[in-house]
Design a protein around this motif. Sequence first.
Motif, PDB file in Angstrom:
ATOM      1  N   PRO A  69     -14.598  29.501 -63.853  1.00 12.50           N
ATOM      2  CA  PRO A  69     -14.380  29.486 -64.835  1.00 12.50           C
ATOM      3  C   PRO A  69     -14.535  28.554 -66.636  1.00 12.50           C
ATOM      4  CG  PRO A  69     -11.864  29.736 -63.924  1.00 12.50           C
ATOM      5  CD  PRO A  69     -13.310  29.335 -62.609  1.00 12.50           C
ATOM      6  N   ARG A  70     -15.277  29.587 -67.507  1.00 15.33           N
ATOM      7  CA  ARG A  70     -15.188  28.636 -68.255  1.00 15.33           C
ATOM      8  C   ARG A  70     -13.834  28.998 -68.984  1.00 15.33           C
ATOM      9  NH1 ARG A  70     -17.853  33.160 -69.845  1.00 15.33           N
ATOM     10  NH2 ARG A  70     -17.040  34.237 -71.438  1.00 15.33           N
ATOM     11  N   SER A  71     -13.446  28.007 -70.155  1.00 18.04           N
ATOM     12  CA  SER A  71     -12.612  27.698 -70.478  1.00 18.04           C
ATOM     13  C   SER A  71     -11.132  28.777 -71.170  1.00 18.04           C
ATOM     14  CB  SER A  71     -11.823  26.162 -72.147  1.00 18.04           C
ATOM     15  OG  SER A  71     -13.288  26.629 -72.582  1.00 18.04           O
ATOM     16  N   GLY A  72     -12.451  29.567 -72.158  1.00 12.59           N
ATOM     17  CA  GLY A  72     -12.094  30.310 -72.401  1.00 12.59           C
ATOM     18  C   GLY A  72     -11.305  32.150 -71.342  1.00 12.59           C
ATOM     19  N   VAL A  73     -12.298  31.561 -70.389  1.00  8.71           N
ATOM     20  CA  VAL A  73     -11.977  32.736 -69.475  1.00  8.71           C
ATOM     21  C   VAL A  73      -9.966  31.826 -68.290  1.00  8.71           C
ATOM     22  CG1 VAL A  73     -12.910  33.566 -67.118  1.00  8.71           C
ATOM     23  CG2 VAL A  73     -14.431  33.544 -69.370  1.00  8.71           C
ATOM     24  N   LEU A  74     -10.457  31.154 -68.281  1.00 13.67           N
ATOM     25  CA  LEU A  74      -9.070  30.485 -67.259  1.00 13.67           C
ATOM     26  C   LEU A  74      -8.152  31.387 -68.639  1.00 13.67           C
ATOM     27  CD1 LEU A  74      -9.008  28.374 -65.133  1.00 13.67           C
ATOM     28  CD2 LEU A  74      -8.502  26.782 -66.664  1.00 13.67           C
ATOM     29  N   ILE A  75      -8.140  30.042 -69.943  1.00 16.76           N
ATOM     30  CA  ILE A  75      -6.652  31.216 -70.675  1.00 16.76           C
ATOM     31  C   ILE A  75      -6.334  32.498 -70.534  1.00 16.76           C
ATOM     32  CG2 ILE A  75      -5.851  31.479 -73.549  1.00 16.76           C
ATOM     33  CD1 ILE A  75      -7.714  27.927 -73.592  1.00 16.76           C
ATOM     34  N   ALA A  76      -7.794  33.539 -70.883  1.00 16.38           N
ATOM     35  CA  ALA A  76      -7.462  34.833 -70.360  1.00 16.38           C
ATOM     36  C   ALA A  76      -6.570  35.255 -68.757  1.00 16.38           C
ATOM     37  CB  ALA A  76      -8.960  35.544 -70.867  1.00 16.38           C
ATOM     38  N   LEU A  77      -7.379  34.660 -68.255  1.00 15.55           N
ATOM     39  CA  LEU A  77      -7.137  34.250 -66.845  1.00 15.55           C
ATOM     40  C   LEU A  77      -5.271  34.574 -66.758  1.00 15.55           C
ATOM     41  CD1 LEU A  77      -9.704  33.742 -64.486  1.00 15.55           C
ATOM     42  CD2 LEU A  77      -9.025  36.040 -64.229  1.00 15.55           C
ATOM     43  N   SER A  78      -4.968  32.907 -67.385  1.00 14.61           N
ATOM     44  CA  SER A  78      -3.765  32.893 -67.154  1.00 14.61           C
ATOM     45  C   SER A  78      -2.663  33.893 -67.871  1.00 14.61           C
ATOM     46  CB  SER A  78      -3.363  31.422 -67.644  1.00 14.61           C
ATOM     47  OG  SER A  78      -3.961  31.559 -68.902  1.00 14.61           O
ATOM     48  N   ARG A  79      -3.312  34.151 -69.321  1.00 14.70           N
ATOM     49  CA  ARG A  79      -2.299  35.449 -69.832  1.00 14.70           C
ATOM     50  C   ARG A  79      -2.121  36.264 -69.224  1.00 14.70           C
ATOM     51  NH1 ARG A  79      -4.678  33.443 -75.651  1.00 14.70           N
ATOM     52  NH2 ARG A  79      -3.976  31.882 -76.252  1.00 14.70           N
ATOM     53  N   ALA A  80      -3.195  36.625 -68.422  1.00 14.69           N
ATOM     54  CA  ALA A  80      -2.876  37.753 -67.534  1.00 14.69           C
ATOM     55  C   ALA A  80      -2.326  37.868 -66.329  1.00 14.69           C
ATOM     56  CB  ALA A  80      -4.250  38.535 -67.420  1.00 14.69           C
ATOM     57  N   LEU A  81      -2.120  37.171 -66.273  1.00 13.51           N
ATOM     58  CA  LEU A  81      -1.781  36.382 -64.431  1.00 13.51           C
ATOM     59  C   LEU A  81      -0.036  36.291 -64.744  1.00 13.51           C
ATOM     60  CD1 LEU A  81      -4.315  35.464 -62.100  1.00 13.51           C
ATOM     61  CD2 LEU A  81      -3.555  37.237 -62.084  1.00 13.51           C
ATOM     62  N   GLY A  82       0.215  35.877 -66.058  1.00 14.01           N
ATOM     63  CA  GLY A  82       1.541  35.120 -66.117  1.00 14.01           C
ATOM     64  C   GLY A  82       2.243  33.751 -66.212  1.00 14.01           C
ATOM     65  N   VAL A  83       0.658  32.815 -65.544  1.00 14.41           N
ATOM     66  CA  VAL A  83       0.643  31.562 -65.532  1.00 14.41           C
ATOM     67  C   VAL A  83       0.568  30.695 -65.864  1.00 14.41           C
ATOM     68  CG1 VAL A  83       1.182  31.859 -62.251  1.00 14.41           C
ATOM     69  CG2 VAL A  83      -1.335  32.227 -63.786  1.00 14.41           C
ATOM     70  N   SER A  84       0.491  29.184 -66.272  1.00 16.80           N
ATOM     71  CA  SER A  84      -0.096  28.248 -66.922  1.00 16.80           C
ATOM     72  C   SER A  84      -1.458  28.416 -66.652  1.00 16.80           C
ATOM     73  CB  SER A  84       0.814  27.708 -66.650  1.00 16.80           C
ATOM     74  OG  SER A  84       0.895  26.422 -65.751  1.00 16.80           O
ATOM     75  N   VAL A  85      -1.999  27.333 -67.601  1.00 16.99           N
ATOM     76  CA  VAL A  85      -3.690  27.243 -67.443  1.00 16.99           C
ATOM     77  C   VAL A  85      -3.039  25.800 -66.240  1.00 16.99           C
ATOM     78  CG1 VAL A  85      -5.673  25.740 -68.123  1.00 16.99           C
ATOM     79  CG2 VAL A  85      -4.908  27.895 -69.079  1.00 16.99           C
ATOM     80  N   ASP A  86      -2.290  24.974 -66.255  1.00 10.10           N
ATOM     81  CA  ASP A  86      -1.570  23.990 -66.004  1.00 10.10           C
ATOM     82  C   ASP A  86      -2.141  24.341 -64.141  1.00 10.10           C
ATOM     83  OD1 ASP A  86      -2.560  22.050 -67.292  1.00 10.10           O
ATOM     84  OD2 ASP A  86      -0.190  22.286 -67.542  1.00 10.10           O
ATOM     85  N   PHE A  87      -0.756  25.547 -63.948  1.00  7.92           N
ATOM     86  CA  PHE A  87      -0.475  26.401 -62.554  1.00  7.92           C
ATOM     87  C   PHE A  87      -2.093  26.560 -61.312  1.00  7.92           C
ATOM     88  CE2 PHE A  87      -0.372  29.772 -60.078  1.00  7.92           C
ATOM     89  CZ  PHE A  87       0.593  29.439 -58.631  1.00  7.92           C
ATOM     90  N   LEU A  88      -3.125  27.508 -62.206  1.00  7.24           N
ATOM     91  CA  LEU A  88      -4.238  27.490 -61.902  1.00  7.24           C
ATOM     92  C   LEU A  88      -4.770  26.167 -61.381  1.00  7.24           C
ATOM     93  CD1 LEU A  88      -5.542  30.382 -64.408  1.00  7.24           C
ATOM     94  CD2 LEU A  88      -3.911  30.448 -62.002  1.00  7.24           C
ATOM     95  N   LEU A  89      -4.924  24.864 -62.712  1.00  6.52           N
ATOM     96  CA  LEU A  89      -5.576  24.399 -61.919  1.00  6.52           C
ATOM     97  C   LEU A  89      -5.472  22.737 -61.623  1.00  6.52           C
ATOM     98  CD1 LEU A  89      -7.205  23.540 -65.290  1.00  6.52           C
ATOM     99  CD2 LEU A  89      -8.500  24.299 -63.664  1.00  6.52           C
ATOM    100  N   SER A  90      -3.520  23.335 -60.707  1.00  5.08           N
ATOM    101  CA  SER A  90      -3.485  22.208 -59.776  1.00  5.08           C
ATOM    102  C   SER A  90      -3.997  21.956 -58.224  1.00  5.08           C
ATOM    103  CB  SER A  90      -1.647  22.872 -59.819  1.00  5.08           C
ATOM    104  OG  SER A  90      -0.574  22.081 -58.660  1.00  5.08           O
ATOM    105  N   ASP A  91      -3.806  21.185 -58.063  1.00  6.04           N
ATOM    106  CA  ASP A  91      -4.129  21.126 -56.661  1.00  6.04           C
ATOM    107  C   ASP A  91      -3.139  20.851 -55.846  1.00  6.04           C
ATOM    108  OD1 ASP A  91      -2.494  18.416 -57.364  1.00  6.04           O
ATOM    109  OD2 ASP A  91      -5.247  17.237 -56.959  1.00  6.04           O
ATOM    110  N   ASP A  92      -1.595  20.719 -55.887  1.00  4.20           N
ATOM    111  CA  ASP A  92      -1.256  21.066 -55.236  1.00  4.20           C
ATOM    112  C   ASP A  92      -0.723  22.666 -54.052  1.00  4.20           C
ATOM    113  OD1 ASP A  92       1.749  20.330 -53.708  1.00  4.20           O
ATOM    114  OD2 ASP A  92       2.993  20.312 -55.934  1.00  4.20           O
ATOM    115  N   ASP A  93      -0.993  21.847 -53.084  1.00  5.70           N
ATOM    116  CA  ASP A  93      -0.726  22.525 -52.094  1.00  5.70           C
ATOM    117  C   ASP A  93       0.208  23.472 -51.212  1.00  5.70           C
ATOM    118  OD1 ASP A  93      -2.680  24.205 -50.457  1.00  5.70           O
ATOM    119  OD2 ASP A  93      -3.837  23.336 -49.569  1.00  5.70           O
ATOM    120  N   LEU A  94       0.731  24.563 -51.887  1.00  7.78           N
ATOM    121  CA  LEU A  94       1.393  25.012 -51.000  1.00  7.78           C
ATOM    122  C   LEU A  94       1.333  26.458 -50.346  1.00  7.78           C
ATOM    123  CD1 LEU A  94       4.287  24.997 -54.145  1.00  7.78           C
ATOM    124  CD2 LEU A  94       4.320  23.245 -52.410  1.00  7.78           C
ATOM    125  N   GLU A  95       1.958  25.973 -48.881  1.00  8.46           N
ATOM    126  CA  GLU A  95       2.261  27.241 -47.966  1.00  8.46           C
ATOM    127  C   GLU A  95       3.337  27.919 -47.718  1.00  8.46           C
ATOM    128  OE1 GLU A  95      -1.035  26.084 -44.953  1.00  8.46           O
ATOM    129  OE2 GLU A  95      -2.731  26.123 -46.582  1.00  8.46           O
TER     130      GLU A  95
END
Length: 353
Positions: free
Chosen positions: A43-69
């Motif tokens: 996603p481009r930056s504007g879409v990424l920001i919109a997704l983060s707001r809609a999902l209630g998470v930060s952009v940093d969360f969506l971009l994080s590479d900390d792989d949790l399971e």
Amino acid sequence: MIGKRIKGARAASGLSLRALSDAINNKVSAQAIGKYERNEDMPRSGVLIALSRALGVSVDFLLSDDDLELDGVEFRKSASSSAKEVAMIEAKTLNMVEKYLAVESLLNLSSQNWDVPLEAPYWISDPRDAEGAARSLRAAWQLGHDPVPMLAELLEEHGIKVLSLDVENIDGLAAKVRRKDRHSARVIMIKRRTWSERKRFSLAHELGHMVLNVAQGCDPERAANRFAGAFLIPAEVLRQEIGSLRKDISIGELISLKDRFGVSIQALTYRCKDLEIINPSTFGRLFKIYKDRGWRDAPFEEPHSIAWEQEEPDRFQRLCFRALSEGLIGLSRAAELLEIHVRELESRLDFVA
């Protein structure tokens, strides 16, 4: 990695691809979001920001590479729990654990090891074996025979992450949280808005799943229930309180015991049956009374029910307050971590500008 993050956050929010597209005012289509989730597009930056707001998470969360399971997930749930609800709870739990671990990392606190007794996991070939497991764990944690006043806090003190979420048909979850190149953390999730006596049993039940090694052919849910009863209501203390054999027991006496142990009247009745203090006939008669009085049905309100706030885990909030006070995070970030509005956070802090 961003695809997994978007899909997990979407699952936690309970949104379909179409609903998420609508939530971002159709900046991109449901098909495009599906491509993001499959890592076929970014996603481009504007879409990424919109997704983060809609999902209630930060952009940093969506971009994080900390792989949790989540691994080895055990649920305490009703038969009506849907696969979608289970997936949503797992995703919510994972999101909350990541926030918890992130705050611990900011504060340079150890986040991986929990105080597992040397003898654990305890081998169980019959649910009755859980009695010895509960005694052993109490001894290892030096609890004696006294009732545990705040079980969520006790588990947190021993390194287990305890989360409280708004859920419907699931009372609890226990799991390992695996991280890339690190040891697993342990987590228990409980239903937030239910009576604290039910929360306490769910916490002890999920603790049972964590410390028991149940043999094939032995019902793990029955074993965890037996462990929970034994951990919260030690046999020695209960027999001392009411005797070893009773032909009958009054509701008033059970209410008094409920106040002492912080468990439901029904859990006490099961405990008396398991220890053969009462016979099956008395057990059946008592449960008919509970059914007639509506205690077996939602909202499960018994006499002297303990408000849901009394058994709420608080460590994560305290860590957020500490990180805020030490200048490691700002007010908006703390509110985001706690999933509350800034005004609510200011109220909790009794904030003075």
